[in-house]
Scaffold this motif. Structure first.
Motif, PDB file in Angstrom:
ATOM      1  N   PRO A 794       0.851  -1.189   0.000  1.00 19.63           N
ATOM      2  CA  PRO A 794       0.000   0.000   0.000  1.00 19.63           C
ATOM      3  C   PRO A 794       0.886   1.237   0.000  1.00 19.63           C
ATOM      4  N   THR A 798      -1.573   5.753   2.444  1.00 13.65           N
ATOM      5  CA  THR A 798      -2.642   4.861   2.915  1.00 13.65           C
ATOM      6  C   THR A 798      -2.348   4.342   4.310  1.00 13.65           C
ATOM      7  N   HIS A 834      -6.758 -10.225   0.879  1.00 14.40           N
ATOM      8  CA  HIS A 834      -7.074  -9.096   0.006  1.00 14.40           C
ATOM      9  C   HIS A 834      -6.316  -7.870   0.494  1.00 14.40           C
ATOM     10  N   GLY A 835      -6.236  -6.859  -0.359  1.00  9.32           N
ATOM     11  CA  GLY A 835      -5.676  -5.591   0.060  1.00  9.32           C
ATOM     12  C   GLY A 835      -6.622  -4.871   1.003  1.00  9.32           C
ATOM     13  N   HIS A 837      -8.424  -2.251   0.748  1.00  7.12           N
ATOM     14  CA  HIS A 837      -9.692  -1.804   0.176  1.00  7.12           C
ATOM     15  C   HIS A 837     -10.374  -2.896  -0.649  1.00  7.12           C
ATOM     16  N   GLY A 838     -10.045  -4.158  -0.390  1.00  2.00           N
ATOM     17  CA  GLY A 838     -10.674  -5.251  -1.100  1.00  2.00           C
ATOM     18  C   GLY A 838     -10.035  -5.598  -2.428  1.00  2.00           C
ATOM     19  N   SER A 839      -8.938  -4.946  -2.764  1.00  2.00           N
ATOM     20  CA  SER A 839      -8.242  -5.217  -4.018  1.00  2.00           C
ATOM     21  C   SER A 839      -7.500  -6.548  -3.927  1.00  2.00           C
ATOM     22  N   ALA A 840      -7.009  -7.015  -5.070  1.00  2.00           N
ATOM     23  CA  ALA A 840      -6.233  -8.264  -5.085  1.00  2.00           C
ATOM     24  C   ALA A 840      -4.970  -8.085  -4.252  1.00  2.00           C
ATOM     25  N   HIS A 842      -2.202  -9.877  -4.522  1.00  2.00           N
ATOM     26  CA  HIS A 842      -0.982 -10.144  -5.292  1.00  2.00           C
ATOM     27  C   HIS A 842      -1.335 -10.102  -6.770  1.00  2.00           C
ATOM     28  N   ASP A 843      -0.403  -9.633  -7.594  1.00  2.08           N
ATOM     29  CA  ASP A 843      -0.725  -9.504  -9.018  1.00  2.08           C
ATOM     30  C   ASP A 843      -0.563 -10.806  -9.796  1.00  2.08           C
ATOM     31  N   THR A 846      -2.619 -16.275  -5.728  1.00  2.00           N
ATOM     32  CA  THR A 846      -3.624 -16.191  -4.666  1.00  2.00           C
ATOM     33  C   THR A 846      -2.920 -16.465  -3.340  1.00  2.00           C
TER      34      THR A 846
END
Length: 860
Positions: A794, A798, A834-835, A837-840, A842-843, A846
């Protein structure tokens, strides 16, 4: 740039007696003026003087050159500079600071590492003795970018401001009644740099914040609260009184050999009691005031709670009842929560961390990685050197395989000798050549077990130790993993306690998933232990399973069969005793360590059909030499392919080994240097020169240089590689959820166990102790992982929006190379990360977390 009123005009300087060093917080959260530079520098000098006085007198005189407190006092002379003066003026609430505004942008100081860079060039211009300017410049842990800069440069205020800095130094010399110290060597310069930083941290603490209060009576109290209290010992205790049993002959021989500071190597088989022998030898030196503490360095990246318990029991026996250290040292987290180490050691500082602070405590269990960084040009490496100086440093389970990082270990041992330490190296698996390099002397003895002693005379003594009863281990190399699983389950069904060791966390997790349900169907138990759990979960698992496989579990041992799957954490420093072992193939010394967990104690109850046997999951030798990555799989990324192939050559001819008799021959056969050809020459070249994924031995040798050069490149800790495989450096804070509460100006952090932590956005909302308790609680929710397996980072904004900078170190804005090691992830009801804010998370992969499996990376 400064705006010049004329071609030669310089900004009007601030009188050094009025220049501010600090701001402080008012009750309403506003910043107001704190101590002046003169007061702060004098305080730090007197803290350094009092700190030196707490060493045993002869040891302190050997360690610190005359005048050392003046070096510490002079650390902040660079705060007499336009950028810093204007930065503090702007930071203060309106109408609280009467210093004049200066026409300069304070952000410019990031170009030269802040005020510390000005301290360095100023001391250089004053003609300070060798190494002193660099010591002042690095007091925040890194080398500032000041090459080519002059103290009288316009950006630093020109000659007028440099004259004020000169006047400040002269005033400090008078007040302290000291002149500049003259370090005699690079190690002593590193020690002095560490003293300077630590004295600055303590001198910036709560006792010295209010300029209206007299600081002189508070110096000793501040050192006490930092935990830097001279220990008191119970005199004349025998080995039996300390440990509750009589010493073995090998233990007595080591104790008799360790009479002065020096380097001592005890080579002896697993389970002989090397740890107790080293600790009692340390106690003897402490009694005689030949040492000032103990640092017990473990080979794993995380310390074991069980080792902490053993060490605490030892301290409880040797420390006098009136020792102020008793309560601090014998309770979890007490050292962090109850001690006060000033700015850098507070929550949010880079040293509010058990693994680092242990180096400064009189007694601590830590990792070899933290000790190795004392000999590296890494951030605050010299603080680590200071923390180890004069202590008994016990290096546990040193292997010949560590020759990969041997240049670092050799550099550490040399540094520790210069710092008047006693180094006790414990090993079951050293080669003759490796032992000689560690001690830096030619050696001749090839017997085993063996004590090698190099005391103050520097003349080595090699003392054979009588061998005790041997253990014969049947060895079987197996390629068929399914067969190995079935055999392990058959042994479990017979009531045996089986140990299965993999070389990677991922393989251990998969093996556990393969075996657990089948073991339960047989009425058996299955457990998993590795390094990637939160501290809370790991402690629970370790306490249960180490007890079941150790002496406390003797009464329950016959109730059912059990299988414990794990990684290298099971081969090191744990007193566990298995009936049957399955191990992924590894270098010879690691295999021997793992076998040391097999039939460890004669008194252990075992099923009648149990046999002392180890199965090694290994490929064919020809396939291994042709392509180690294909043959060894992930193990070829953890260990050197060359060493794995050499080890396989040795073990493929064995169907049994006698321990300890065969240890020396197995190690020498694996590691003796020889000319190579064809594929083996290629793998040897990779070991020396490195690959795309790994640094070679030659590159690591460069990291071992410990100079304090002006243009020295300081490594951030995240880049300080001390192992062949990539270290678990990044810290992942795992939460169930995190919410902002804008009305109350707090964040709500929901933890994995369902509890909630409220994190204020303003530091002034909580007391310092409340911040420590809160941060220590959050640190138990951290998992350490490799950078490529960490969640996405992040932004700093943040993290600060949620108030996390008050608990975790987010990097130094004055040092472009520094970085935050913190990652934050939310674990949902399916165990997926999850991140914020609900983001993935890891790019590519999983990420999941379960309390039984730990942190898991599922390839995308």
């Amino acid at each position: 740039m400064l705006k010049r009123r004329s071609q030669t005009a310089q900004p009007e300087s601030v009188d050094f007696r009025r220049a501010l060093a600090k701001t402080r917080w008012r009750k309403d959260g506003a910043a107001i003026p704190g101590r002046t530079v003169l007061d702060h520098c004098q305080i730090v000098g007197e803290v350094a003087r009092a700190l030196i006085a707490r060493y045993p007198s002869e040891l302190g005189a050997l360690l610190f050159p005359a005048g050392s407190p003046l070096a510490a006092a002079s650390h902040d002379i660079g705060k007499i500079s336009p950028c810093f003066a204007e930065k503090l003026r702007q930071a203060c609430a309106p109408d609280t600071c009467d210093l004049p505004a200066l026409p300069i942008n304070p952000q410019l100081e990031r170009q030269w590492g802040g005020h510390a860079g000005v301290s360095q060039v100023a001391a250089q211009a004053m003609g300070a003795p060798r190494w002193l300017p660099e010591i002042l410049g690095q007091h925040h842990g890194f080398s500032p970018s000041v090459a080519g800069r002059r103290a009288d440069a316009e950006i630093f205020g020109g000659p007028v401001w440099q004259a004020q800095r000169q006047s400040l130094v002269e005033e400090l010399k008078q007040r302290l009644d000291l002149d500049w110290p003259k370090p005699s060597s690079v190690p002593q310069a590193r020690l002095l740099a560490g003293l300077t930083s630590v004295a600055d941290w303590i001198g910036s603490g709560r006792h010295f914040e209010d300029p209206e209060e007299a600081w002189q009576p508070r110096v000793q109290q501040a050192l006490d609260e930092a935990g830097l209290v001279p220990p008191h010992y119970r005199p004349g205790l025998s080995f039996t009184e300390v440990f509750g049993f009589a010493p073995r002959d090998a233990q007595t021989q080591l104790i008799d050999a360790v009479t002065t500071p020096g380097v001592y190597v005890l080579e002896a088989p697993m389970g002989l009691g090397k740890t107790e022998a080293a600790l009692y030898a340390a106690y003897q030196l402490l009694q005689r005031q030949q040492a000032c503490g103990i640092y017990f360095a473990l080979p794993t990246q995380l310390t074991s709670n069980k080792i902490h318990q053993r060490f605490s029991q030892f301290l409880a026996r040797i420390l006098a009842d009136d020792s102020a250290l008793q309560a601090l040292l014998l309770h979890a987290n007490a050292w962090l929560v109850e001690t006060e180490m000033g700015e850098e050691g507070r929550p949010g500082g880079s040293w509010f961390q058990q693994s680092k602070r242990g180096l400064l405590a009189p007694f601590a269990v830590g990792t070899i990685d933290q000790a190795l960084m004392a000999a590296m040009h890494v951030k605050h490496g010299f603080v680590r050197a200071f923390g180890l100086a004069g202590k008994v440093v016990i290096l546990d389970e040193v292997h010949t395989y560590d020759a990969y990082t041997g240049t670092l270990l050799d550099a550490l041992v040399r540094l520790l000798r210069e710092l008047h330490c006693t180094v006790i190296i414990l090993s079951a698996t050293l080669s003759h050549a490796r032992r000689s390099r560690l001690l830096d002397v030619p050696l001749g003895a090839a017997t085993y077990p063996l004590i090698t002693a190099v005391g103050e005379s520097a003349v080595p003594r090699e003392l054979p130790v009588g061998a005790e009863a041997s253990t014969c281990v049947t060895v079987h190399l197996e390629r068929d993993e399914r067969l190995a699983v079935q055999v392990a389950l058959d042994r479990v069904a017979q009531g045996q306690q089986v140990l299965w060791i993999e070389n990677t966390v991922k393989e251990a997790q998969q093996r556990y998933l393969d075996i657990a349900s089948r073991a339960v169907e047989l009425g058996a138990e299955c457990g998993l232990l590795h390094s990637r759990y939160t501290m809370t979960d790991r402690q629970h698992i370790e306490d249960r399973w180490v007890d079941l496989f150790g002496k406390p579990g003797f009464a329950q041992r016959g109730a059912r069969g059990r299988i414990l799957v794990g990684t290298q954490v099971l081969e090191q420093s744990l007193d566990i005793d298995a009936d049957f072992l399955v191990s992924r193939f590894a270098p010879t010394d690691m295999l021997l360590q793992r076998m040391g967990r097999l039939w460890r104690h004669a008194a252990t109850p075992r099923p009648s059909r149990a046999r002392c046997e180890a199965w090694l999951l290994a490929p064919e030798l020809e396939a291994a030499i042709e392509s180690p990555p294909a043959a060894f799989g992930a193990s070829a990324h953890v260990y050197s392919p060359y060493v794995l192939c050499r080890s396989l050559e040795v073990w493929m001819t064995r169907d049994a080994v006698s321990l300890p008799q065969d240890i020396r021959a197995l190690i020498e056969a694996t590691y003796v240097e020889r000319a190579e050809a064809d594929a083996m020459a290629h793998w040897l070249h990779d070991l020396d020169h490195g690959t795309r994924r790994h640094k070679g031995r030659i590159a690591l040798a460069q990291l071992a240089r410990v100079g304090l050069a002006m243009d020295g490149k300081t490594l951030p800790e995240s880049k300080a590689q001390t192992r062949y495989s990539e270290s678990d450096n990044f810290e992942v804070l795992l939460l169930r959820d995190i919410e902002l509460n804008k009305e109350q100006k707090v964040s709500h952090l929901f933890l994995l166990d369902g509890s909630e932590v409220t994190l204020p956005w303003r530091r002034s909302t909580l007391t310092k102790r409340e911040w420590k308790v809160l941060t220590a609680r959050l640190m138990r929710e951290i998992v350490r992982v490799r950078v490529d397996e960490a969640p996405l980072a992040p932004t700093r904004d943040t993290l600060e929006k949620y108030g996390l900078q008050h608990c975790f170190y987010l990097g130094d804005p004055n040092w472009a190379d520094d970085e935050s090691l913190l990652r934050v992830a939310v674990v949902d009801e399916t165990a997926t990360l999850h991140g914020i804010h609900g983001s993935a998370a890891h790019d590519k992969h999983t990420l999941t977390y379960r309390d039984d499996l730990g942190y898991q990376v599922l390839k995308g």
